[in-house]
Enzyme design. Structure first.
Site, PDB file in Angstrom:
ATOM      1  N   LYS A 298       6.130 -13.774   6.259  1.00 15.53           N
ATOM      2  CA  LYS A 298       6.945 -14.606   5.381  1.00 15.53           C
ATOM      3  C   LYS A 298       8.413 -14.374   5.729  1.00 15.53           C
ATOM      4  CE  LYS A 298       7.305 -17.517   1.895  1.00 15.53           C
ATOM      5  NZ  LYS A 298       6.959 -18.941   2.093  1.00 15.53           N
TER       6      LYS A 298
ATOM      7  N   ASP B 100       2.175 -18.758   4.045  1.00 21.04           N
ATOM      8  CA  ASP B 100       1.623 -19.817   3.212  1.00 21.04           C
ATOM      9  C   ASP B 100       1.072 -20.964   4.050  1.00 21.04           C
ATOM     10  OD1 ASP B 100       4.352 -19.983   3.806  1.00 21.04           O
ATOM     11  OD2 ASP B 100       4.766 -21.396   2.221  1.00 21.04           O
TER      12      ASP B 100
ATOM     13  N   ASP C  81      -4.593  -9.223   3.112  1.00 20.97           N
ATOM     14  CA  ASP C  81      -5.564  -9.247   2.031  1.00 20.97           C
ATOM     15  C   ASP C  81      -5.879 -10.687   1.629  1.00 20.97           C
ATOM     16  OD1 ASP C  81      -7.277  -7.916   0.380  1.00 20.97           O
ATOM     17  OD2 ASP C  81      -5.765  -7.171  -1.002  1.00 20.97           O
TER      18      ASP C  81
ATOM     19  N   TYR D 282       0.813  -1.216   0.000  1.00 21.89           N
ATOM     20  CA  TYR D 282       0.000   0.000   0.000  1.00 21.89           C
ATOM     21  C   TYR D 282       0.847   1.268   0.000  1.00 21.89           C
ATOM     22  CZ  TYR D 282      -4.871  -1.513   0.323  1.00 21.89           C
ATOM     23  OH  TYR D 282      -6.124  -2.001   0.046  1.00 21.89           O
TER      24      TYR D 282
END
Length: 420
Positions: A229, A283, A307, A159
């Site tokens: 991550k 993930d 998101d 963003y």
């Protein structure tokens, strides 16, 4: 304050800040609340939600003085601009607002009108509750196990919008800087390349994670999971995780414990009044949401992860048509549904307004009107459970009554009257 491009209500009182340090609000019984109906289906779901929220407020001895403000298509039609300054000023001054979906036209001067509002008002936490409404068709066996709220950072990561298009001078300058000044060799392939920068700051991370911790403690949630991550992005996403644990240790004492402490010091028995802080790779978390849904109650994560995770969670409880959202800052909020504007259905009075209605429910919670908020959820659930649904749900169930957007809102209002 006077406005030229805002419809100011004749009655109502402004919401003010009761405590500068905490962001606590002083909310009158008849607050002025700005509303943007939105583009596309916003013209249908906006008024539907407004009607339901009015009924819930009235049923609990209050009222809402709606201040109509404009952005997107409605602002272009009336004022020839996409986001009038008066709209931003009205939301900033009155602190609590709700909006429908907005479409950013090509060449509008904004990457996204939704993002522009969040960043201009410093609404740094995109908060997405995901819970099952009885009677909604779901693709999973036990959708009722999903009761999770995602705190997604709203100002950094993707963003931030820092990127350079392939083939431009800017992209080549950044490539040259990386390869020659930063000695990053044999990583970027030859030929045109687009380059983006992903900022993750200690300040932005900690204020977002603090919102998640405070929510969990105030609402008797058992855990907060930091999703990242960090196994690959060690100085951005791993830093987010580390700053989260650091914040827990520095500011919360015995109220927050880690998973290791839970087992090493408490033999897996969580002490009353505590919240367990854990972390998961992004993930893997997408898998865990499906296979161990009930283990996750509050998520704190960066923008892009949030998101993906919140949309996937929404699918488990029946889709984005019923998924609410709210953007929060220090003493401010802007509620909005997760779904888009679906312009091909605009004005057809057929789409499901539940996401907009339940986003309004989150706004009522933010106002401290818990009784009104609970009444909205109960009425929506009872209406859907009775088989009174819009076309998207009707085609997935046996029997039931297919109703228009406005008729669904009327049915929810009728149920509110019966329950109150």
């Amino acid at each position: 304050m006077s406005y030229d491009k805002v419809e100011v209500p004749e009655d109502g009182k402004p919401i003010t800040l009761a405590d500068e340090e905490t962001g606590e609000l002083d909310v009158p019984a008849n607050p002025i609340v700005p509303i943007i109906h939105g583009d596309g289906i916003g013209t249908d779901v906006g008024p539907a939600a407004q009607k339901v929220l009015d009924a819930a407020a009235e049923a609990t001895g209050r009222s809402i003085a709606w201040m109509r403000v404009y952005a997107g298509g409605s602002a272009r039609d009336k004022y020839g601009e996409n986001l009038p300054d008066d709209t931003v000023s009205a939301i900033r001054e009155h602190r609590v607002a709700i909006k429908g979906p907005l479409t950013t036209p090509v060449g509008a001067g904004f990457r996204s009108l939704n993002v522009a509002l969040r960043q201009t008002l410093d609404l740094f936490a995109n908060v997405r509750p995901t819970y099952y409404i009885d009677g909604v068709p779901s693709p999973v066996k036990n959708p009722e196990e999903m009761d999770m709220i995602t705190f997604r950072e709203n100002t950094e990561d993707v963003y931030a919008g820092i990127e350079w298009e392939a083939g431009t001078d800017g992209a080549e300058q950044v490539r040259e800087f990386l390869e020659e000044d930063m000695d990053i060799a044999d990583v970027i392939h030859d030929g045109p390349v687009g380059i983006g920068v992903k900022p993750i700051s200690e300040f932005g991370s900690k204020r977002l994670i603090r919102e998640a911790f405070d929510y969990a403690l105030a609402n008797d949630r058992d855990s907060v999971t930091l999703v990242h991550k960090g196994n690959i992005m060690k100085f951005t996403e791993a830093a987010f995780r580390d700053w989260g644990y650091e914040l827990a240790d520095e500011e919360y004492g015995d109220e927050l414990i880690t998973e290791d402490e839970l087992w090493e010091e408490h033999d897996g028995e969580q002490p009353d009044g505590t919240v367990v802080v854990k972390d998961r790779i992004a993930d893997n978390m997408l898998q865990q949401q499906l296979t161990r849904t009930a283990d996750y109650e509050v998520i704190a994560t960066m923008n892009l992860n949030g998101d993906y995770l919140s949309d996937a969670a929404g699918a488990q409880i029946g889709g984005l048509g019923i998924a609410p959202g709210i953007n929060r800052g220090h003493g401010r909020c802007l509620a909005e549904p997760v779904h888009g504007s679906a312009p091909k259905y605009a004005g057809e009075d057929k789409v499901n307004p539940t996401a907009m209605i339940l986003s309004g429910r989150e706004m009522l919670h933010y106002l401290g009107w818990t009784d009104a908020a609970d009444l909205v959820r109960d009425a929506v659930e009872e209406t859907i459970g009775s088989g009174t649904v819009t076309y998207d749900l009707h085609r997935q169930i046996e029997g039931g009554e297919k109703v228009a957007t406005s008729e669904f809102a009327d049915a929810v209002v009728e149920t509110i009257d019966e329950l109150s």
